[in-house]
Design an enzyme around this catalytic site. Structure first.
Site, PDB file in Angstrom:
ATOM      1  N   CYS A 105      -6.853   6.141   1.793  1.00  0.00           N
ATOM      2  CA  CYS A 105      -7.484   5.006   1.094  1.00  0.00           C
ATOM      3  C   CYS A 105      -8.513   5.448   0.060  1.00  0.00           C
ATOM      4  O   CYS A 105      -8.905   4.668  -0.795  1.00  0.00           O
ATOM      5  CB  CYS A 105      -8.125   4.066   2.098  1.00  0.00           C
ATOM      6  SG  CYS A 105      -6.904   3.347   3.182  1.00  0.00           S
ATOM      7  N   HIS A 252     -11.887  -0.848  -1.978  1.00  0.00           N
ATOM      8  CA  HIS A 252     -10.590  -0.692  -1.320  1.00  0.00           C
ATOM      9  C   HIS A 252     -10.326  -1.936  -0.484  1.00  0.00           C
ATOM     10  O   HIS A 252     -11.231  -2.469   0.149  1.00  0.00           O
ATOM     11  CB  HIS A 252     -10.617   0.567  -0.443  1.00  0.00           C
ATOM     12  CG  HIS A 252      -9.450   0.651   0.479  1.00  0.00           C
ATOM     13  ND1 HIS A 252      -8.164   0.475   0.033  1.00  0.00           N
ATOM     14  CD2 HIS A 252      -9.366   0.862   1.813  1.00  0.00           C
ATOM     15  CE1 HIS A 252      -7.337   0.587   1.054  1.00  0.00           C
ATOM     16  NE2 HIS A 252      -8.044   0.815   2.148  1.00  0.00           N
ATOM     17  N   ASN A 282      -2.993  -3.985   2.717  1.00  0.00           N
ATOM     18  CA  ASN A 282      -3.636  -2.703   2.397  1.00  0.00           C
ATOM     19  C   ASN A 282      -2.593  -1.778   1.769  1.00  0.00           C
ATOM     20  O   ASN A 282      -1.689  -1.308   2.458  1.00  0.00           O
ATOM     21  CB  ASN A 282      -4.207  -2.101   3.689  1.00  0.00           C
ATOM     22  CG  ASN A 282      -4.838  -0.733   3.493  1.00  0.00           C
ATOM     23  OD1 ASN A 282      -4.654  -0.090   2.460  1.00  0.00           O
ATOM     24  ND2 ASN A 282      -5.571  -0.279   4.488  1.00  0.00           N
TER      25      ASN A 282
END
Ligand code: ACO
Length: 327
Positions: A105, A252, A282
């Protein structure tokens, strides 16, 4: 940015595992995500290629203009070589250097800081930075994997980054990057593993949990709400700025609750932090540039003098923050 056409709603997931639209929305904010089609081979470099073609067209560049390609992903097309090499060939190139970043990430943050360093040291002038993930082909779609599977989406986004000579205080103003490998097992996919005598252990059934991502979600959640404000302050200090100087935070997109908690902790105005996890889930290395693309398309950021702060935390653990000012 590019996402594959296969839209998966929370209700679609209810049909394959014991979960609910209500649980997913309440705990994560996610309403839908895009997954590649189960027929045919689509790797991260294929999604990255679509985003790269658009980024190159928007910049008015051709692939031949590139000095360097940086490809961030945790889901490379194959174990090796890296997706950056595969993308480079798909762009019709045969000698442009290509570097893969494996920071999950935080991949985009590490990639942007690397691009900045290459530009500032004169090693490259025109860089293509890509974040792309195909999670869906590697997820445990049974109830056993529901905590992880419902949060991940496939997607890609790409940026063309150019170094120019200017006296203006613009571009990457500061970056702060961190990692803590002591938490590697809090979020990982264990197999295949080169540390084993045989990396695909014989006799281990194909549905063994070690072939799928496993996550200690609550532990990572707690780390995120602690480390994200810290690293934001670190990057602000490096840039000699305060939160008031930031026009938009593009974090993020791991969990809407994490980013809302971040906003509350920093006492941010609602419109100072960008969310789009609802639509995409995500998308890991693609998530920040994908959010940047949408924030720019909506006119939330991108005017000359605008300052954007990127921040994120993920597997590794890795985390970081980068402050960028538009020229
Ligand atoms: N549907 C229904 N119930 C579920 C699901 C699901 N999809 N997943 C878990 N549950 C259940 C659990 O079994 C548990 O049940 P129990 O109370 O009977 O034991 C209950 O819901 C609560 O589970 P928790 O794991 O405590 O739920 P939590 O509120 O922590 O939410 C989540 C889980 C969404 C994963 C959250 O912990 C999170 O977002 N963590 C951080 C994720 C993150 O930021 N990761 C890093 C980025 S990703 C990367 O780097 C690749």
């Amino acid at each position: 940015m590019y996402v594959p056409p296969n839209l998966i709603t929370n209700h679609d997931l209810e049909k394959i595992m014991d979960t609910s639209d209500e649980w997913i929305k309440q705990r994560t904010g996610i309403e839908q995500r895009y997954w590649i089609s189960m027929e045919g081979a689509t790797g991260s470099s294929d999604l990255g290629l679509e985003a790269s073609k658009m980024a190159l067209a928007n910049a008015g560049w051709t692939a031949e203009d590139l000095d360097f390609i940086i490809f961030a992903t945790l889901s490379p097309d194959i174990m090796f070589p890296g997706s950056g090499c595969l993308l480079q060939a798909k762009l019709g190139l045969n000698s442009t250097p290509a570097l893969d970043i494996r920071q999950q990430c935080s991949g985009f943050l590490y990639g942007l800081a690397t691009a900045d360093a290459y530009i500032k040291t004169g090693l490259a002038g025109k860089i293509l930075l890509v974040g792309a993930e195909v999670h869906s082909s590697g997820l445990d779609k049974s109830t056993r994997g529901r905590d992880v599977t419902v949060i991940f989406g496939d997607g890609a986004a790409a940026l063309c980054i150019e170094g120019i000579e200017t006296d203006a205080n613009a571009g990457v103003l500061a970056s702060a990057l961190h990692a803590d490998g002591n938490y590697a097992e809090a979020l990982m996919t264990e197999l295949p593993a080169s540390r084993l005598p045989i990396r695909i252990p014989p006799g281990v059934p194909i549905d063994d949990p070690r072939y799928y991502p496993v996550m200690d979600g609550p532990a990572i959640f707690k780390k995120a709400v602690r480390m994200l404000p810290q690293v934001i302050n670190e990057s602000l200090e490096k840039a000699q700025m305060s939160l008031d100087d930031i026009d938009l935070i593009v974090p993020h997109q791991a969990n809407l609750r994490i980013n809302q908690a971040l906003g509350q902790f920093l006492k941010l105005d609602e419109n100072k932090i960008f969310h789009n996890i609802q639509k995409y889930g995500n998308t890991t290395a693609a998530s920040i540039p994908l959010a940047l693309h949408e924030a720019m398309a909506q006119g939330r950021i991108g005017k000359s003098g605008d300052v954007v702060l990127f921040v994120g935390l993920g597997a590794g653990l890795t985390w970081g923050s980068v402050i960028y000012k538009f020229l």
